[in-house]
Write a protein that holds these residues in place. Structure first.
Motif, mmCIF file in Angstrom:
data_model
loop_
_atom_site.group_PDB
_atom_site.id
_atom_site.type_symbol
_atom_site.label_atom_id
_atom_site.label_comp_id
_atom_site.label_asym_id
_atom_site.label_seq_id
_atom_site.Cartn_x
_atom_site.Cartn_y
_atom_site.Cartn_z
ATOM 1 N N SER A 194 35.423 34.009 4.176
ATOM 2 C CA SER A 194 35.813 33.780 5.567
ATOM 3 C C SER A 194 35.367 32.395 6.026
ATOM 4 O O SER A 194 34.212 32.011 5.868
ATOM 5 C CB SER A 194 35.189 34.851 6.464
ATOM 6 N N GLY A 195 36.285 31.632 6.579
ATOM 7 C CA GLY A 195 35.980 30.288 7.053
ATOM 8 C C GLY A 195 36.204 29.220 6.004
ATOM 9 O O GLY A 195 36.275 28.035 6.339
ATOM 10 N N VAL A 196 36.312 29.631 4.750
ATOM 11 C CA VAL A 196 36.534 28.682 3.653
ATOM 12 C C VAL A 196 37.925 28.885 3.057
ATOM 13 O O VAL A 196 38.719 27.952 2.954
ATOM 14 C CB VAL A 196 35.460 28.829 2.555
ATOM 15 N N LEU A 197 38.231 30.117 2.671
ATOM 16 C CA LEU A 197 39.551 30.418 2.112
ATOM 17 C C LEU A 197 40.548 30.831 3.193
ATOM 18 O O LEU A 197 41.749 30.583 3.066
ATOM 19 C CB LEU A 197 39.439 31.531 1.071
ATOM 20 N N HIS A 198 40.025 31.466 4.240
ATOM 21 C CA HIS A 198 40.911 31.851 5.342
ATOM 22 C C HIS A 198 40.141 31.813 6.655
ATOM 23 O O HIS A 198 38.903 31.884 6.681
ATOM 24 C CB HIS A 198 41.498 33.247 5.119
ATOM 25 N N VAL A 199 40.873 31.697 7.729
ATOM 26 C CA VAL A 199 40.308 31.766 9.077
ATOM 27 C C VAL A 199 41.147 32.769 9.857
ATOM 28 O O VAL A 199 42.358 32.576 10.015
ATOM 29 C CB VAL A 199 40.318 30.392 9.782
ATOM 30 N N ASP A 200 40.512 33.846 10.288
ATOM 31 C CA ASP A 200 41.223 34.910 11.015
ATOM 32 C C ASP A 200 42.441 35.412 10.229
ATOM 33 O O ASP A 200 43.537 35.575 10.772
ATOM 34 C CB ASP A 200 41.644 34.432 12.402
ATOM 35 N N LYS A 201 42.236 35.649 8.924
ATOM 36 C CA LYS A 201 43.248 36.228 8.034
ATOM 37 C C LYS A 201 44.408 35.279 7.735
ATOM 38 O O LYS A 201 45.403 35.695 7.129
ATOM 39 C CB LYS A 201 43.811 37.547 8.601
ATOM 40 N N LEU A 202 44.304 34.027 8.133
ATOM 41 C CA LEU A 202 45.318 33.035 7.790
ATOM 42 C C LEU A 202 44.722 32.100 6.741
ATOM 43 O O LEU A 202 43.709 31.438 6.998
ATOM 44 C CB LEU A 202 45.739 32.233 9.023
ATOM 45 N N LYS A 238 33.082 28.141 10.479
ATOM 46 C CA LYS A 238 32.033 28.035 11.488
ATOM 47 C C LYS A 238 31.432 26.630 11.593
ATOM 48 O O LYS A 238 30.556 26.396 12.426
ATOM 49 C CB LYS A 238 30.921 29.038 11.205
ATOM 50 N N TYR A 239 31.878 25.716 10.725
ATOM 51 C CA TYR A 239 31.330 24.363 10.759
ATOM 52 C C TYR A 239 31.459 23.753 12.161
ATOM 53 O O TYR A 239 32.496 23.885 12.818
ATOM 54 C CB TYR A 239 32.055 23.456 9.765
ATOM 55 N N THR A 240 30.393 23.096 12.607
ATOM 56 C CA THR A 240 30.430 22.315 13.836
ATOM 57 C C THR A 240 29.893 20.918 13.530
ATOM 58 O O THR A 240 29.030 20.761 12.656
ATOM 59 C CB THR A 240 29.577 22.955 14.955
ATOM 60 N N PRO A 241 30.396 19.902 14.202
ATOM 61 C CA PRO A 241 29.969 18.528 13.918
ATOM 62 C C PRO A 241 28.449 18.383 13.952
ATOM 63 O O PRO A 241 27.783 18.874 14.865
ATOM 64 C CB PRO A 241 30.635 17.720 15.037
ATOM 65 N N GLY A 242 27.915 17.733 12.926
ATOM 66 C CA GLY A 242 26.474 17.533 12.825
ATOM 67 C C GLY A 242 25.772 18.539 11.943
ATOM 68 O O GLY A 242 24.588 18.373 11.641
ATOM 69 N N ASP A 243 26.480 19.576 11.507
ATOM 70 C CA ASP A 243 25.866 20.580 10.634
ATOM 71 C C ASP A 243 25.301 19.940 9.368
ATOM 72 O O ASP A 243 24.257 20.362 8.853
ATOM 73 C CB ASP A 243 26.882 21.659 10.241
ATOM 74 N N GLU A 244 25.988 18.924 8.851
ATOM 75 C CA GLU A 244 25.554 18.287 7.605
ATOM 76 C C GLU A 244 24.167 17.655 7.734
ATOM 77 O O GLU A 244 23.444 17.506 6.749
ATOM 78 C CB GLU A 244 26.571 17.246 7.135
ATOM 79 N N GLU A 245 23.781 17.296 8.961
ATOM 80 C CA GLU A 245 22.458 16.688 9.168
ATOM 81 C C GLU A 245 21.338 17.725 9.080
ATOM 82 O O GLU A 245 20.159 17.365 9.033
ATOM 83 C CB GLU A 245 22.411 15.994 10.536
ATOM 84 N N LYS A 246 21.690 19.001 9.050
ATOM 85 C CA LYS A 246 20.692 20.069 8.968
ATOM 86 C C LYS A 246 20.332 20.420 7.531
ATOM 87 O O LYS A 246 19.432 21.226 7.290
ATOM 88 C CB LYS A 246 21.211 21.328 9.680
ATOM 89 N N ILE A 247 21.048 19.826 6.574
ATOM 90 C CA ILE A 247 20.797 20.128 5.165
ATOM 91 C C ILE A 247 19.540 19.401 4.712
ATOM 92 O O ILE A 247 19.476 18.175 4.735
ATOM 93 C CB ILE A 247 21.987 19.696 4.287
ATOM 94 N N ARG A 248 18.532 20.158 4.299
ATOM 95 C CA ARG A 248 17.242 19.561 3.931
ATOM 96 C C ARG A 248 17.187 19.164 2.468
ATOM 97 O O ARG A 248 16.521 18.203 2.110
ATOM 98 C CB ARG A 248 16.112 20.563 4.242
ATOM 99 N N HIS A 249 17.863 19.909 1.603
ATOM 100 C CA HIS A 249 17.875 19.580 0.183
ATOM 101 C C HIS A 249 18.877 18.457 -0.072
ATOM 102 O O HIS A 249 19.964 18.444 0.509
ATOM 103 C CB HIS A 249 18.252 20.800 -0.660
ATOM 104 N N PRO A 250 18.559 17.523 -0.958
ATOM 105 C CA PRO A 250 19.481 16.421 -1.245
ATOM 106 C C PRO A 250 20.631 16.829 -2.159
ATOM 107 O O PRO A 250 20.546 17.833 -2.863
ATOM 108 C CB PRO A 250 18.577 15.389 -1.938
#
Length: 260
Positions: free
Chosen positions: A11-19, A223-235
């Protein structure tokens, strides 16, 4: 090191709301054509694994039951192995997954995305059982998900509330638990560092995979929202617009993509 297998969140990667996400069905086929092993891993807990598989097939995705790893199924296996009787604080659509288990005089608390089932009465019942010694088992620590173009609370906040009230730590059986990723990786026959996880959740998908030794890609759908990538702690995580770009990067690693 070359990526030899791909784990796809659903969900959110392959489909969003069954589309289906544009090009997602074809991207999976391209991965297969390039001899990449594919697996589908999800914490989704608003439907049984059988219903979810049938839904994906109806959308046009080509997959088999042995390629799918769901957190509710992993949780069910633990309950059976430990001979636990669960108090199931789960979505009504998920109840059939646990229907044949003994649920009389429960001695374990199972929490998934219960939606409207999260009431004071149900949470307090879970609290009382945990205070009496019942272990707290969770499908995942997802904070929220996207549905009908809005963000909705997932199971994570409710699990955290019970942890706080009871001064216990939940045992998580789905993402981001290392054991969940290890099970999926082992099914591919490759090493963790040869496997890529593609997901839209920074913590459950990307951080969980990286902590388990996998490669990981965050896609800007679901569910991605702008800036989420800055929360990733592992390189080392990738950032791609969607699953199609992520698969293309695996197939054409020499292409000039920009890392986060």
């Amino acid at each position: 090191m070359m990526i030899k297998a791909i784990l796809f969140d659903i969900s959110g990667v392959l489909h969003v709301d069954k589309l289906p996400v544009a090009g997602a069905i074809e991207a999976i086929q391209r991965a297969r054509d390039e001899q990449k092993i594919v697996r589908f891993v999800t914490n989704t807990s608003r439907s049984t694994s059988t219903d979810m598989l049938q839904s994906l097939l109806k959308m046009g995705f080509d997959l088999s039951v042995d390629e799918v790893f769901t957190a509710p199924v992993a949780l069910r296996q633990v309950l059976q192995q430990r001979k636990l009787r669960p108090y199931c604080l789960v979505h009504k659509n998920l109840l059939p997954e646990f229907a044949d288990l003994d649920q009389n005089s429960p001695n374990a608390v199972v929490v998934a995305d219960a939606a409207d089932g999260f009431s004071y009465e149900s949470m307090n019942r879970a609290f009382q059982l945990i205070m009496q010694g019942a272990p707290l088992l969770g499908v995942g620590l997802n904070r929220y998900f996207r549905q009908n173009n809005q963000l909705l609370l997932d199971a994570g906040p409710f699990i955290a509330a019970l942890e706080f009230a009871c001064d216990v730590e939940a045992e998580i059986l789905g993402k981001p638990a290392k054991a969940f990723f290890q099970t999926a990786v082992e099914s591919t026959g490759f090493k963790a560092e040869e496997v890529l996880m593609i997901g839209d959740d920074v913590f459950a998908d990307v951080e969980g995979a990286l902590a388990a030794g996998l490669r990981a890609c965050l896609v800007q759908t679901g569910k991605y929202t702008p800036g989420d990538e800055e929360k990733i702690r592992h390189p080392g995580a990738w950032l791609c617009p969607n699953v199609v770009d992520a698969v293309n990067r695996v197939i054409k690693p020499s292409y000039d993509y920009s890392n986060r």
